[in-house]
Motif scaffolding. Structure first.
Motif, PDB file in Angstrom:
ATOM      1  N   MET A 170       1.095  -1.589   0.278  1.00 51.34           N
ATOM      2  CA  MET A 170      -0.106   0.156  -0.284  1.00 51.34           C
ATOM      3  C   MET A 170       0.375   1.479   0.512  1.00 51.34           C
ATOM      4  O   MET A 170       1.848   1.429   1.345  1.00 51.34           O
ATOM      5  CB  MET A 170      -1.113   0.316   1.372  1.00 51.34           C
ATOM      6  N   SER A 171       0.512   2.238  -0.970  1.00 52.22           N
ATOM      7  CA  SER A 171       1.573   3.143  -1.119  1.00 52.22           C
ATOM      8  C   SER A 171       1.280   4.209   0.056  1.00 52.22           C
ATOM      9  O   SER A 171       0.230   4.332   1.208  1.00 52.22           O
ATOM     10  CB  SER A 171       1.226   3.855  -2.514  1.00 52.22           C
ATOM     11  N   GLU A 172       1.899   5.072   0.131  1.00 53.05           N
ATOM     12  CA  GLU A 172       1.846   5.902   1.444  1.00 53.05           C
ATOM     13  C   GLU A 172       0.597   7.124   0.842  1.00 53.05           C
ATOM     14  O   GLU A 172       0.171   7.173   2.565  1.00 53.05           O
ATOM     15  CB  GLU A 172       3.088   6.912   1.234  1.00 53.05           C
ATOM     16  N   VAL A 173       0.011   7.044   0.062  1.00 59.88           N
ATOM     17  CA  VAL A 173      -0.805   7.834   0.219  1.00 59.88           C
ATOM     18  C   VAL A 173      -2.079   7.380   0.235  1.00 59.88           C
ATOM     19  O   VAL A 173      -2.996   7.363   1.142  1.00 59.88           O
ATOM     20  CB  VAL A 173      -1.385   8.704  -1.491  1.00 59.88           C
ATOM     21  N   GLU A 174      -2.061   6.799  -0.530  1.00 61.11           N
ATOM     22  CA  GLU A 174      -3.316   5.062   0.585  1.00 61.11           C
ATOM     23  C   GLU A 174      -3.546   4.547   1.795  1.00 61.11           C
ATOM     24  O   GLU A 174      -4.810   4.757   2.331  1.00 61.11           O
ATOM     25  CB  GLU A 174      -3.208   3.442  -0.213  1.00 61.11           C
ATOM     26  N   GLN A 175      -2.334   5.023   2.450  1.00 59.96           N
ATOM     27  CA  GLN A 175      -2.306   4.409   3.737  1.00 59.96           C
ATOM     28  C   GLN A 175      -2.856   6.139   4.496  1.00 59.96           C
ATOM     29  O   GLN A 175      -3.677   5.987   5.993  1.00 59.96           O
ATOM     30  CB  GLN A 175      -0.947   4.062   4.378  1.00 59.96           C
ATOM     31  N   VAL A 176      -2.489   7.074   3.994  1.00 60.96           N
ATOM     32  CA  VAL A 176      -3.174   8.116   5.013  1.00 60.96           C
ATOM     33  C   VAL A 176      -4.139   8.203   4.207  1.00 60.96           C
ATOM     34  O   VAL A 176      -5.092   8.557   5.235  1.00 60.96           O
ATOM     35  CB  VAL A 176      -1.900   9.685   4.102  1.00 60.96           C
ATOM     36  N   VAL A 177      -5.018   8.153   3.166  1.00 64.48           N
ATOM     37  CA  VAL A 177      -6.406   8.158   2.997  1.00 64.48           C
ATOM     38  C   VAL A 177      -7.081   6.857   3.810  1.00 64.48           C
ATOM     39  O   VAL A 177      -8.331   7.483   4.775  1.00 64.48           O
ATOM     40  CB  VAL A 177      -7.049   8.556   1.005  1.00 64.48           C
ATOM     41  N   ALA A 178      -6.195   6.024   4.246  1.00 66.35           N
ATOM     42  CA  ALA A 178      -7.169   4.877   5.004  1.00 66.35           C
ATOM     43  C   ALA A 178      -6.841   5.998   6.168  1.00 66.35           C
ATOM     44  O   ALA A 178      -8.780   4.947   6.936  1.00 66.35           O
ATOM     45  CB  ALA A 178      -6.229   3.412   4.735  1.00 66.35           C
ATOM     46  N   ALA A 179      -6.225   5.773   6.582  1.00 59.09           N
ATOM     47  CA  ALA A 179      -6.501   6.132   8.320  1.00 59.09           C
ATOM     48  C   ALA A 179      -7.267   7.182   8.551  1.00 59.09           C
ATOM     49  O   ALA A 179      -8.035   7.096   9.261  1.00 59.09           O
ATOM     50  CB  ALA A 179      -4.738   6.236   8.856  1.00 59.09           C
ATOM     51  N   ALA A 180      -7.723   8.503   7.869  1.00 56.96           N
ATOM     52  CA  ALA A 180      -8.388   9.162   7.472  1.00 56.96           C
ATOM     53  C   ALA A 180      -9.851   8.721   7.568  1.00 56.96           C
ATOM     54  O   ALA A 180     -10.237   9.210   8.472  1.00 56.96           O
ATOM     55  CB  ALA A 180      -8.005  10.577   6.481  1.00 56.96           C
ATOM     56  N   ARG A 181      -9.737   7.443   7.231  1.00 60.98           N
ATOM     57  CA  ARG A 181     -12.214   7.885   6.190  1.00 60.98           C
ATOM     58  C   ARG A 181     -11.768   6.795   7.576  1.00 60.98           C
ATOM     59  O   ARG A 181     -12.877   6.163   8.432  1.00 60.98           O
ATOM     60  CB  ARG A 181     -11.704   6.267   5.583  1.00 60.98           C
ATOM     61  N   ALA A 182     -11.001   6.014   8.441  1.00 54.51           N
ATOM     62  CA  ALA A 182     -10.851   5.381   9.488  1.00 54.51           C
ATOM     63  C   ALA A 182     -11.376   6.172  10.854  1.00 54.51           C
ATOM     64  O   ALA A 182     -12.213   6.306  11.871  1.00 54.51           O
ATOM     65  CB  ALA A 182     -10.124   3.830  10.232  1.00 54.51           C
ATOM     66  N   ALA A 183     -10.407   7.346  10.624  1.00 56.59           N
ATOM     67  CA  ALA A 183     -10.429   8.198  12.314  1.00 56.59           C
ATOM     68  C   ALA A 183     -12.064   9.574  11.797  1.00 56.59           C
ATOM     69  O   ALA A 183     -12.703   9.310  12.642  1.00 56.59           O
ATOM     70  CB  ALA A 183      -9.818   8.897  11.885  1.00 56.59           C
ATOM     71  N   GLN A 184     -12.463   9.513  11.010  1.00 57.92           N
ATOM     72  CA  GLN A 184     -13.374  10.239  10.041  1.00 57.92           C
ATOM     73  C   GLN A 184     -14.561   9.947  11.182  1.00 57.92           C
ATOM     74  O   GLN A 184     -15.268  10.354  11.073  1.00 57.92           O
ATOM     75  CB  GLN A 184     -13.605  10.426   8.296  1.00 57.92           C
ATOM     76  N   ARG A 185     -15.134   8.478  11.236  1.00 62.36           N
ATOM     77  CA  ARG A 185     -16.539   7.892  11.790  1.00 62.36           C
ATOM     78  C   ARG A 185     -16.782   8.559  12.562  1.00 62.36           C
ATOM     79  O   ARG A 185     -17.481   8.995  12.820  1.00 62.36           O
ATOM     80  CB  ARG A 185     -16.488   5.933  11.595  1.00 62.36           C
ATOM     81  N   GLY A 186     -15.223   8.305  14.356  1.00 65.83           N
ATOM     82  CA  GLY A 186     -16.061   8.891  15.524  1.00 65.83           C
ATOM     83  C   GLY A 186     -15.811   9.951  15.206  1.00 65.83           C
ATOM     84  O   GLY A 186     -16.430  10.665  15.801  1.00 65.83           O
ATOM     85  N   TRP A 187     -14.694  11.248  14.119  1.00 66.59           N
ATOM     86  CA  TRP A 187     -15.374  12.660  14.012  1.00 66.59           C
ATOM     87  C   TRP A 187     -16.224  13.257  14.032  1.00 66.59           C
ATOM     88  O   TRP A 187     -16.972  13.719  14.338  1.00 66.59           O
ATOM     89  CB  TRP A 187     -14.065  12.901  13.277  1.00 66.59           C
ATOM     90  N   ALA A 188     -17.637  12.640  13.269  1.00 68.36           N
ATOM     91  CA  ALA A 188     -18.535  12.811  12.610  1.00 68.36           C
ATOM     92  C   ALA A 188     -19.468  12.650  13.690  1.00 68.36           C
ATOM     93  O   ALA A 188     -20.554  13.599  13.751  1.00 68.36           O
ATOM     94  CB  ALA A 188     -19.116  11.691  11.389  1.00 68.36           C
ATOM     95  N   ARG A 189     -19.049  11.309  14.568  1.00 68.04           N
ATOM     96  CA  ARG A 189     -19.855  11.974  15.360  1.00 68.04           C
ATOM     97  C   ARG A 189     -19.539  12.622  16.964  1.00 68.04           C
ATOM     98  O   ARG A 189     -20.562  12.043  17.935  1.00 68.04           O
ATOM     99  CB  ARG A 189     -20.214   9.496  16.666  1.00 68.04           C
ATOM    100  N   THR A 190     -18.812  13.117  16.702  1.00 68.57           N
ATOM    101  CA  THR A 190     -18.131  14.030  17.691  1.00 68.57           C
ATOM    102  C   THR A 190     -19.330  14.950  17.728  1.00 68.57           C
ATOM    103  O   THR A 190     -19.916  15.168  17.010  1.00 68.57           O
ATOM    104  CB  THR A 190     -16.959  14.332  17.601  1.00 68.57           C
ATOM    105  N   PRO A 191     -19.930  15.618  18.817  1.00 65.24           N
ATOM    106  CA  PRO A 191     -21.316  16.671  18.389  1.00 65.24           C
ATOM    107  C   PRO A 191     -20.371  17.769  18.414  1.00 65.24           C
ATOM    108  O   PRO A 191     -18.696  18.201  18.450  1.00 65.24           O
ATOM    109  CB  PRO A 191     -21.046  16.902  20.230  1.00 65.24           C
TER     110      PRO A 191
END
Length: 422
Positions: free
Chosen positions: A1-22
C-alpha cells in the motif's frame, strides 16, 4: 500500500468517530486552532517568507485572516442545519446534512495559510476528515501549519501529505477520497477533473479585468489599479490582470499609474521560473506593439524579483491580456466608451472576479449584472463583508470555495421518512 493510500485509509477510519463528535465540540476544537494560529503568527509568517518570499507583514496578515476564518467555522458548524418536512401527521420527515467523508485539500503557495484554513475549517466543522496536500513551493509553511493544528483533533482527522504534483494527482484520484478541494492553476484543476470521481471544489486561474470609466479621479483609479496588480507581487488569484481605461482619463491615469508602480513595495516572485514566465509575457507584448511605461527588466542580481511593470497600447489579442500573468504587471488597453470596455471585460474563458471604477450608477448596475464572473467589485479592488461566498465560472473553477455555503459543499443531504410501526 502506498503512502497516499495509507494516509487516506487512516483518515477514513478516523472520520467515523469525528462525525459522531457533537458539533459544539468540533467547534471548540476549531476555536482552539484559531487561537494557536494567532500565537504562532510570527513563526508561520517567517516560514512563508522563507518558502515564497512573501513580505512578512503580508504573510502575517494571511495567518490572522486564517485564524478569523477558523473562528467563523467554529461558530457556523454547530449552526449548520437541515429541514423538517411537512408530511403525514403520523410520520416524521427530515432532510439531514451529513459529512461527505474524507476531504483532500490541495492548496497553493501564494496564500498558503489563509486558503488552507478556509478549506480545512469548513471540512472539519461538519465532521469530515482532511488530508492536506500543500504546494511543493511552500512545503515548510504547509508542514508547520498542519502540525500546529493536528493534535487539537483526534488522531488522523487532520493529516499532512508532502510532495509534488504527482502526489496531488494520486491523492485526488484515490477511491477513498470523497471531496477534492483544489485551489491553484487551471491546468491542474482540469487534470483533477479528468482523473477524480470525487465531488470537486475548484478555484483555479483568473484573468480579472479592471474597467476604469470616464469621470473618475484618475489618480485614485491608478492607486486602485496598483493595489490590485502589485499586491503580493501580483501573485493572487484575484489580482488585476488586465486594465481597460476610458480614453477621456487614459493619459493622467497612465501617468499616475507609473508613479504608483515605482513607489509600490513588493517582494520577489516565488522563484526564478515564475519570474521568467512573467518576463516572457511582457517581452511578447512589447514585440506585438505594447509600450513599456515602467519596469519590464530583469536584473540577475535581484534573484526572482520582478519590477512592477506597466504596459500601455495593449490589445485584447495579446497573451498578457488573455492569460493569467501571475506577476506584478498592469497591461492597459484604452477604450473609447464604457460599452466597449465592458464588452472586452466580459470576454475570455475565465470567470473569477472583476472590478469596475465608475461614478455612473447605471454603468455600475449594468456591470455587476453583465460581467460573467463570481465576484464583482464596484469602486474597490479588494474588500467585502464577512461570509460572502462566490462561485467561480468557466475556466476559473466550480463550487463555493468559502463562506457558509462551503459547509453545504462539504456535506451531503439525506432524506428520512419515519412512520410508527404497526
Amino acid at each position: 500500500m502506498s503512502e497516499v493510500e495509507q494516509v487516506v485509509a487512516a483518515a477514513r477510519a478516523a472520520q467515523r468517530g469525528w462525525a459522531r463528535t457533537p458539533a459544539a465540540e468540533r467547534g471548540a476544537a476549531l476555536a482552539a486552532a484559531a487561537a494557536r494560529l494567532r500565537s504562532a503568527a510570527d513563526e508561520l509568517a517567517a516560514a512563508n517568507n522563507a518558502d515564497t518570499g512573501r513580505l512578512i507583514d503580508e504573510a502575517r496578515g494571511g495567518v490572522l485572516a486564517a485564524a478569523g476564518t477558523l473562528d467563523q467555522y467554529a461558530e457556523l458548524g454547530p449552526l449548520h442545519r437541515g429541514r423538517v418536512l411537512h408530511g403525514a401527521w403520523s410520520a416524521t420527515d427530515l432532510m439531514v446534512p451529513e459529512p461527505r467523508g474524507v476531504v483532500a485539500a490541495i492548496t497553493p503557495w501564494n496564500d498558503p495559510v489563509a486558503i488552507a484554513c478556509g478549506l480545512i475549517g469548513a471540512a472539519l466543522a461538519v465532521g469530515n476528515a482532511v488530508v492536506h496536500k500543500p504546494s511543493e513551493r511552500s512545503p515548510h509553511v504547509g508542514e508547520l501549519l498542519t502540525k500546529l493544528l493536528a493534535d487539537l483533533f483526534p488522531e488522523h482527522v487532520l493529516q499532512w501529505l508532502p510532495g509534488d504534483g504527482w502526489v496531488g494527482e494520486a491523492l485526488a484520484s484515490q477511491p477513498g477520497v470523497d471531496v477534492v478541494a483544489h485551489v491553484g492553476s487551471t491546468a491542474t484543476g482540469r487534470e483533477i477533473a479528468r482523473n477524480s470521481t470525487a465531488k470537486l471544489l475548484l478555484e483555479n486561474g483568473g484573468n480579472d479585468p479592471l474597467l476604469v470609466d470616464e469621470g473618475v479621479d484618475p489618480a485614485w483609479a491608478a492607486s486602485q489599479a496598483a493595489l490590485g496588480a502589485f499586491t503580493n507581487a501580483g501573485q493572487l488569484c484575484t489580482s488585476v490582470e488586465r486594465v481597460f481605461v476610458h480614453e477621456a482619463v487614459a493619459k493622467p491615469f497612465l501617468e499616475a499609474l507609473q508613479v504608483e508602480a515605482q513607489e509600490f513595495v513588493t517582494g520577489p516572485l516565488v522563484d526564478v521560473r515564475a519570474r521568467d514566465s512573467v518576463h516572457g509575457q511582457v517581452q511578447e507584448a512589447v514585440r506585438a506593439g505594447a509600450s513599456l511605461v515602467t519596469g519590464g527588466t530583469v536584473l540577475v542580481a535581484t534573484g526572482s524579483h520582478y519590477p512592477n511593470t506597466v504596459l500601455s497600447d495593449c490589445t485584447p489579442e495579446m497573451r498578457v491580456m488573455r492569460e493569467e500573468t501571475f506577476g506584478p504587471v498592469a497591461p492597459v488597453c484604452v477604450v473609447d466608451s464604457f460599452d466597449h470596455g465592458l464588452e472586452l471585460a466580459c470576454s475570455g474563458p475565465y470567470g473569477l472576479a472583476a472590478t469596475v471604477l465608475t461614478r455612473d450608477m447605471d454603468h455600475a448596475q449594468r456591470a455587476w449584472r453583465e460581467l460573467p464572473v463570481g465576484t464583482v467589485k464596484i469602486n474597490a479592488v479588494f474588500g467585502g463583508a464577512p461570509g460572502g461566498a462566490a462561485q467561480p465560472r468557466g475556466a476559473s473553477g466550480t463550487g463555493f470555495g468559502y463562506g457558509p455555503e462551503l459547509l453545504d459543499e462539504m456535506t451531503t443531504m439525506k432524506v428520512v421518512h419515519w412512520e410508527a410501526a404497526c
